[in-house]
Design a protein around this motif. Structure first.
Motif, PDB file in Angstrom:
ATOM      1  N   TYR A  29       2.260   2.973  -2.218  1.00 53.74           N
ATOM      2  CA  TYR A  29       2.048   3.979  -3.256  1.00 53.74           C
ATOM      3  C   TYR A  29       1.008   5.035  -2.848  1.00 53.74           C
ATOM      4  N   HIS A  30       0.183   4.713  -1.861  1.00 58.08           N
ATOM      5  CA  HIS A  30      -0.776   5.701  -1.375  1.00 58.08           C
ATOM      6  C   HIS A  30      -0.102   6.792  -0.546  1.00 58.08           C
ATOM      7  N   LEU A  39       0.815  -1.218   0.000  1.00 57.35           N
ATOM      8  CA  LEU A  39       0.000   0.000   0.000  1.00 57.35           C
ATOM      9  C   LEU A  39       0.846   1.263   0.000  1.00 57.35           C
ATOM     10  N   ARG A  65      -3.472  11.818  -2.094  1.00 56.40           N
ATOM     11  CA  ARG A  65      -4.727  11.382  -1.471  1.00 56.40           C
ATOM     12  C   ARG A  65      -5.945  11.670  -2.352  1.00 56.40           C
ATOM     13  N   MET A  85     -10.290   4.095  -0.276  1.00 52.66           N
ATOM     14  CA  MET A  85      -9.003   4.645  -0.706  1.00 52.66           C
ATOM     15  C   MET A  85      -8.015   3.533  -1.016  1.00 52.66           C
ATOM     16  N   LEU A  86      -7.962   2.519  -0.160  1.00 53.72           N
ATOM     17  CA  LEU A  86      -6.971   1.464  -0.303  1.00 53.72           C
ATOM     18  C   LEU A  86      -7.247   0.558  -1.489  1.00 53.72           C
ATOM     19  N   ARG A 116      -4.344   7.344  -9.151  1.00 57.18           N
ATOM     20  CA  ARG A 116      -3.934   8.530  -8.383  1.00 57.18           C
ATOM     21  C   ARG A 116      -3.809   9.727  -9.316  1.00 57.18           C
ATOM     22  N   TYR A 118      -7.956  10.715  -6.111  1.00 57.24           N
ATOM     23  CA  TYR A 118      -8.062   9.638  -7.092  1.00 57.24           C
ATOM     24  C   TYR A 118      -9.180   9.935  -8.073  1.00 57.24           C
ATOM     25  N   TYR A 177      -7.302   6.572   4.803  1.00 59.53           N
ATOM     26  CA  TYR A 177      -7.151   5.116   4.948  1.00 59.53           C
ATOM     27  C   TYR A 177      -8.480   4.371   5.034  1.00 59.53           C
TER      28      TYR A 177
END
Length: 323
Positions: free
Chosen positions: A31-32, A29, A262, A250-251, A258, A264, A246
């Motif tokens: 890359y978030h 995860l 944060r 989002m995950l 992206r 998308y 989170y």
């Protein structure tokens, strides 16, 4: 539910800090978490925006015009009991009303509430009116006023809170009886529910931003919040609920979805941003609001078909316009 008392609101199944540690220690995860660097082919909000990003939401509502996404937000009266505890003649402005999932429980709360609801989609406004008119045994639609507006681009109409009344709300009363040129022009564009004597409705007692702010580009959020501030009466509240950092939604986004930090974009072109408490605080305090409440709501839900637990994170906030 009419003139009732909201039950206790449940908002904590787990600690957000525990989820944060779990996510930030998961290499898959990562890359978030890293800073976003726009590629030359990216449609990042930090570069040129589409000429009308509301088009994606209009298309979304056209595709889902049957209303299958409608789910009444019954929790609102528990989360925001101020809607029940206020006095008579309460005026609420709902931004990005969609098909009415927020409007309906607010209208049911008290007979003295009038909701002014706007959206960028004419189709979804019509659908919201139909749902409100047909869902309840008690007539509610006479207390709903809808209007078409892309509030990310355009200001609110003067009939919500004209400049003269805004000035008067912070100073000594002014005489608005004479027909100035400004007043005459305003009356020409006034909605039918205003009386001949009214220049505007005098501002609203509540603004509701329920899963709306996250759906617009980040760089336009400050402007939208400032517009909300301008139509609130002094001492009144903005009620906020939206996606938190989170959240499981989002995950699930892939690296190529992206378009910002944060932030998308779904395959249909609609935006989704995930808030931290600090970002929400900076946005609202920067617009002039006073913070009353701000917290993560952390709920564990269960997918009954898959038997899988899902960790949901939302931001809950209450902000006041100073007197």
């Amino acid at each position: 539910m009419m003139e009732g008392t909201a039950a206790e609101y449940h908002s904590k199944d787990f600690e957000w800090e525990e989820l944060r540690d779990e996510v930030e220690n998961d290499a898959s995860l990562r890359y978030h978490l890293v800073p976003f660097v726009a590629s030359s082919s990216s449609s990042s909000p930090s570069s040129d925006l589409p000429p009308d990003d509301a088009d994606a939401w209009r298309s979304f509502h056209r595709r889902h015009s049957a209303g299958k996404f409608f789910k009444e937000r019954r929790y609102l009266l528990k989360e925001f009991p101020e809607l029940l505890c206020s006095g008579n003649s309460i005026q609420v402005l709902e931004l990005g009303c969609g098909n009415g999932s927020t409007i309906l429980p607010i209208l049911r709360a008290k007979e003295s509430i009038v909701v002014y609801a706007c959206d960028c989609s004419e189709e979804v406004l019509q659908r919201a009116k139909e749902i409100v008119a047909t869902t309840s045994d008690v007539s509610l639609d006479h207390r709903l006023r809808t209007f078409l507006l892309d509030f990310t681009v355009h200001k609110f109409p003067d009939w919500l809170f004209c400049s003269s009344c805004q000035r008067a709300s912070f100073s000594k009363p002014v005489n608005l009886s004479s027909d100035s040129i400004e007043q005459k022009l305003r009356k020409l564009n006034a909605p039918s529910f205003l009386t001949e004597e009214q220049c505007c409705i005098g501002g609203v007692d509540f603004v509701t931003l329920i899963f709306t702010l996250s759906a617009i580009p980040f760089q336009r959020m400050s402007s939208v919040i400032q517009k909300c501030f301008s139509v609130l009466k002094p001492g009144c509240l903005l009620l906020f609920r939206d996606y938190g950092l989170y959240d499981m939604t989002m995950l699930r986004f892939l690296p190529e979805q992206r378009i910002g930090f944060r932030e998308y974009m779904r395959s249909d072109g609609t935006f989704s941003y995930f808030f931290s408490l600090d970002i929400v605080r900076d946005l609202f305090l920067g617009a002039g609001f006073t913070e009353l409440e701000l917290e993560y709501c952390c709920i564990t839900s269960v997918n009954r078909q898959r038997g899988k637990k899902m960790q949901r994170v939302w931001i809950h906030g209450k902000f006041q316009k100073p007197i």
